[in-house]
Motif scaffolding. Structure first.
Motif, PDB file in Angstrom:
ATOM      1  N   ILE A   1     -49.416  73.397 -18.525  1.00 11.14           N
ATOM      2  CA  ILE A   1     -50.051  74.718 -18.603  1.00 11.14           C
ATOM      3  C   ILE A   1     -51.466  74.588 -18.074  1.00 11.14           C
ATOM      4  N   ASP A   2     -51.809  75.456 -17.097  1.00  7.21           N
ATOM      5  CA  ASP A   2     -53.144  75.379 -16.512  1.00  7.21           C
ATOM      6  C   ASP A   2     -54.144  76.088 -17.422  1.00  7.21           C
ATOM      7  N   LYS A   3     -54.928  75.287 -18.132  1.00  8.83           N
ATOM      8  CA  LYS A   3     -55.973  75.828 -19.001  1.00  8.83           C
ATOM      9  C   LYS A   3     -57.337  75.764 -18.317  1.00  8.83           C
ATOM     10  N   TYR A   4     -57.285  75.493 -17.005  1.00  7.40           N
ATOM     11  CA  TYR A   4     -58.499  75.381 -16.182  1.00  7.40           C
ATOM     12  C   TYR A   4     -59.414  74.272 -16.703  1.00  7.40           C
ATOM     13  N   THR A   5     -58.785  73.204 -17.155  1.00  4.41           N
ATOM     14  CA  THR A   5     -59.535  72.020 -17.582  1.00  4.41           C
ATOM     15  C   THR A   5     -59.922  71.197 -16.351  1.00  4.41           C
ATOM     16  N   PRO A   6     -60.863  70.252 -16.493  1.00  4.37           N
ATOM     17  CA  PRO A   6     -61.206  69.373 -15.371  1.00  4.37           C
ATOM     18  C   PRO A   6     -60.005  68.614 -14.815  1.00  4.37           C
ATOM     19  N   THR A   7     -59.051  68.255 -15.685  1.00  3.68           N
ATOM     20  CA  THR A   7     -57.866  67.519 -15.234  1.00  3.68           C
ATOM     21  C   THR A   7     -57.010  68.382 -14.307  1.00  3.68           C
ATOM     22  N   SER A   8     -56.766  69.623 -14.719  1.00  2.99           N
ATOM     23  CA  SER A   8     -55.993  70.533 -13.866  1.00  2.99           C
ATOM     24  C   SER A   8     -56.741  70.829 -12.568  1.00  2.99           C
ATOM     25  N   GLN A   9     -58.059  70.962 -12.666  1.00  3.93           N
ATOM     26  CA  GLN A   9     -58.859  71.213 -11.463  1.00  3.93           C
ATOM     27  C   GLN A   9     -58.736  70.056 -10.478  1.00  3.93           C
ATOM     28  N   MET A  10     -58.750  68.815 -10.998  1.00  2.00           N
ATOM     29  CA  MET A  10     -58.643  67.644 -10.134  1.00  2.00           C
ATOM     30  C   MET A  10     -57.256  67.581  -9.484  1.00  2.00           C
ATOM     31  N   ARG A  11     -56.213  67.893 -10.226  1.00  2.00           N
ATOM     32  CA  ARG A  11     -54.869  67.907  -9.632  1.00  2.00           C
ATOM     33  C   ARG A  11     -54.787  68.947  -8.517  1.00  2.00           C
ATOM     34  N   TYR A  12     -55.389  70.106  -8.754  1.00  2.00           N
ATOM     35  CA  TYR A  12     -55.398  71.146  -7.715  1.00  2.00           C
ATOM     36  C   TYR A  12     -56.140  70.658  -6.472  1.00  2.00           C
ATOM     37  N   LEU A  13     -57.314  70.069  -6.653  1.00  2.00           N
ATOM     38  CA  LEU A  13     -58.109  69.601  -5.511  1.00  2.00           C
ATOM     39  C   LEU A  13     -57.388  68.499  -4.747  1.00  2.00           C
ATOM     40  N   CYS A  14     -56.653  67.658  -5.443  1.00  2.00           N
ATOM     41  CA  CYS A  14     -55.913  66.573  -4.800  1.00  2.00           C
ATOM     42  C   CYS A  14     -54.623  67.061  -4.142  1.00  2.00           C
ATOM     43  N   GLY A  15     -54.213  68.271  -4.454  1.00  2.00           N
ATOM     44  CA  GLY A  15     -52.966  68.794  -3.909  1.00  2.00           C
ATOM     45  C   GLY A  15     -51.754  68.419  -4.728  1.00  2.00           C
ATOM     46  N   ASN A  16     -51.975  67.718  -5.825  1.00  2.00           N
ATOM     47  CA  ASN A  16     -50.877  67.346  -6.718  1.00  2.00           C
ATOM     48  C   ASN A  16     -50.694  68.472  -7.733  1.00  2.00           C
ATOM     49  N   TYR A  17     -50.319  69.630  -7.221  1.00  2.13           N
ATOM     50  CA  TYR A  17     -50.301  70.845  -8.026  1.00  2.13           C
ATOM     51  C   TYR A  17     -49.294  71.794  -7.384  1.00  2.13           C
ATOM     52  N   PHE A  18     -48.257  72.147  -8.142  1.00  2.00           N
ATOM     53  CA  PHE A  18     -47.176  72.968  -7.587  1.00  2.00           C
ATOM     54  C   PHE A  18     -46.857  74.092  -8.562  1.00  2.00           C
ATOM     55  N   ILE A  19     -46.767  75.307  -8.053  1.00  2.00           N
ATOM     56  CA  ILE A  19     -46.375  76.418  -8.916  1.00  2.00           C
ATOM     57  C   ILE A  19     -44.875  76.673  -8.822  1.00  2.00           C
ATOM     58  N   ASN A  20     -44.182  75.794  -8.094  1.00  2.00           N
ATOM     59  CA  ASN A  20     -42.735  75.895  -7.946  1.00  2.00           C
ATOM     60  C   ASN A  20     -42.127  74.519  -8.239  1.00  2.00           C
ATOM     61  N   TYR A  21     -41.220  74.459  -9.195  1.00  2.00           N
ATOM     62  CA  TYR A  21     -40.613  73.179  -9.598  1.00  2.00           C
ATOM     63  C   TYR A  21     -39.852  72.523  -8.451  1.00  2.00           C
ATOM     64  N   ASP A  22     -39.058  73.307  -7.723  1.00  6.29           N
ATOM     65  CA  ASP A  22     -38.262  72.733  -6.641  1.00  6.29           C
ATOM     66  C   ASP A  22     -39.147  72.111  -5.561  1.00  6.29           C
ATOM     67  N   ALA A  23     -40.305  72.756  -5.282  1.00  6.93           N
ATOM     68  CA  ALA A  23     -41.229  72.207  -4.285  1.00  6.93           C
ATOM     69  C   ALA A  23     -41.780  70.866  -4.759  1.00  6.93           C
ATOM     70  N   ALA A  24     -42.085  70.752  -6.045  1.00  8.54           N
ATOM     71  CA  ALA A  24     -42.597  69.492  -6.592  1.00  8.54           C
ATOM     72  C   ALA A  24     -41.547  68.388  -6.460  1.00  8.54           C
ATOM     73  N   VAL A  25     -40.292  68.705  -6.750  1.00  6.29           N
ATOM     74  CA  VAL A  25     -39.220  67.716  -6.634  1.00  6.29           C
ATOM     75  C   VAL A  25     -39.042  67.283  -5.188  1.00  6.29           C
ATOM     76  N   GLU A  26     -39.114  68.241  -4.259  1.00  5.46           N
ATOM     77  CA  GLU A  26     -38.948  67.902  -2.841  1.00  5.46           C
ATOM     78  C   GLU A  26     -40.091  67.011  -2.346  1.00  5.46           C
ATOM     79  N   MET A  27     -41.318  67.323  -2.775  1.00  9.24           N
ATOM     80  CA  MET A  27     -42.454  66.491  -2.368  1.00  9.24           C
ATOM     81  C   MET A  27     -42.339  65.095  -2.967  1.00  9.24           C
ATOM     82  N   LEU A  28     -41.855  64.992  -4.187  1.00  6.48           N
ATOM     83  CA  LEU A  28     -41.644  63.672  -4.795  1.00  6.48           C
ATOM     84  C   LEU A  28     -40.657  62.865  -3.956  1.00  6.48           C
ATOM     85  N   GLY A  29     -39.613  63.523  -3.478  1.00  5.51           N
ATOM     86  CA  GLY A  29     -38.648  62.836  -2.618  1.00  5.51           C
ATOM     87  C   GLY A  29     -39.291  62.328  -1.336  1.00  5.51           C
TER      88      GLY A  29
END
Length: 326
Positions: A280-308
């Protein structure tokens, strides 16, 4: 055929012979060029140079224009041109380019092939020279820096655009762009050509050092174009927004306009165990860092595909003969 730059620079030296000639020439230009009602077409000051519609059309079809490559015993590049005379601002002299200004009759010039034009453009590059349309002369070529925002034009200014430089390839002179926008124009028949936008982060074969002139977008003192650099940059961002994309300058990344979930919304990321995890994005520094790094997906299937894709890259790396080098 002539570009808008060549037409306007040519007519800026003339007054129309009659009001009818003014109307015919202006109508011709309006059909073939993207000009506004405020565009100054003819000389704003009194001049003895008079032109009628027929002479203008003959020049348009067969005459010589500013920045054109022609032949005068050797290959040359032209500055100001009229129906009767042309100013040579650069001439090939053995293995050098002379930059002295010489005025000659247009009858002494010859048209050249596209191959000769490219040859001379390559010679200009090798001598670190480019054409300045403001002074109608050759000057030191501006080589853009990596990550720089730029304006670019081809030699006759029929193509004009904005971009952000990612890389330069000296072997073939290609300039790779993160993103770009090329302004709308018209073809020789007056038919509109839509503007184009690219944002793949690896835009190749769009512009090159040989056939294009570059200017810094946001450094007014180094830019000879009359364009407002800030307005041009805003235009690039508006065109990207039409594609639902945005350029993040600090992290040098193109991303969707609404990449991040609203506060309290769900997103997924890949953890250090290479598993897709919901958060859950509570706009914490941790979530902000994941967003800045691009390790952030609002779609589960996209996250699984990128992991592959990550896993496939790692397998290829481990199987490489170059291991442990990449």
């Amino acid at each position: 055929m002539k570009s808008q730059f060549q037409i306007l620079s040519f007519l800026s030296q003339y007054q129309p012979k009659t009001d009818a000639d003014r109307d015919m020439i202006t109508g011709f230009i309006e059909k073939r060029c993207r000009i506004t009602p405020k565009t100054i077409i003819f000389s704003p000051e009194h001049t003895d140079n008079i032109i009628d519609a027929q002479s203008f059309l003959q020049w348009y079809e067969n005459g010589y224009g500013a920045s054109e490559i022609a032949k005068y015993h050797t290959l040359v590049i032209l500055g100001n041109c009229t129906t009767e005379s042309a100013t040579i601002v650069g001439a090939l002299n053995e293995d050098k380019i002379d930059t002295a200004h010489i005025q000659i009759s247009t009858n002494e010039l010859e048209k050249v092939s596209e191959q000769d034009t490219q040859k001379f453009q390559l010679l200009l590059l090798s001598h670190n020279l480019q054409f300045n349309p403001d002074s109608m002369s050759l000057e030191a070529k501006y080589i853009p820096a990596l990550n720089e925002k730029i304006l670019f034009h081809n030699y006759d200014y029929s193509i004009k655009g904005i971009g952000i430089v990612r890389n330069i390839y000296p072997d073939n002179y290609d300039v790779e762009l993160y993103c770009y926008f090329i302004y709308p124009s018209k073809n020789e028949n007056g038919d509109p050509i839509k503007g184009s936008v690219g944002y793949s982060m690896h835009e190749r074969n769009i512009v090159n050092l040989k056939g294009y002139i570059f200017e810094p977008l946001l450094e007014d003192e180094k830019r000879f174009s009359s364009d407002d650099g800030i307005s041009a940059y805003r235009r690039l961002k508006r065109e990207l927004e039409k594609e639902n994309k945005i350029w993040k300058d600090k992290i040098r990344r193109i991303e969707p306009v609404n990449m991040r979930a609203e506060k309290g919304g769900k997103y997924w990321y890949i953890n250090d165990k290479m598993k897709v995890v919901q958060e859950i994005d509570k706009y914490t520094p941790t979530s902000q860092m994941r967003y800045l790094c691009g390790n952030y997906f609002i779609n589960y299937d996209a996250a699984v595909e990128m992991l592959g894709k990550f896993n496939e890259l790692i397998r290829d790396y481990l199987a490489s003969k170059e291991w442990p080098k990449l």
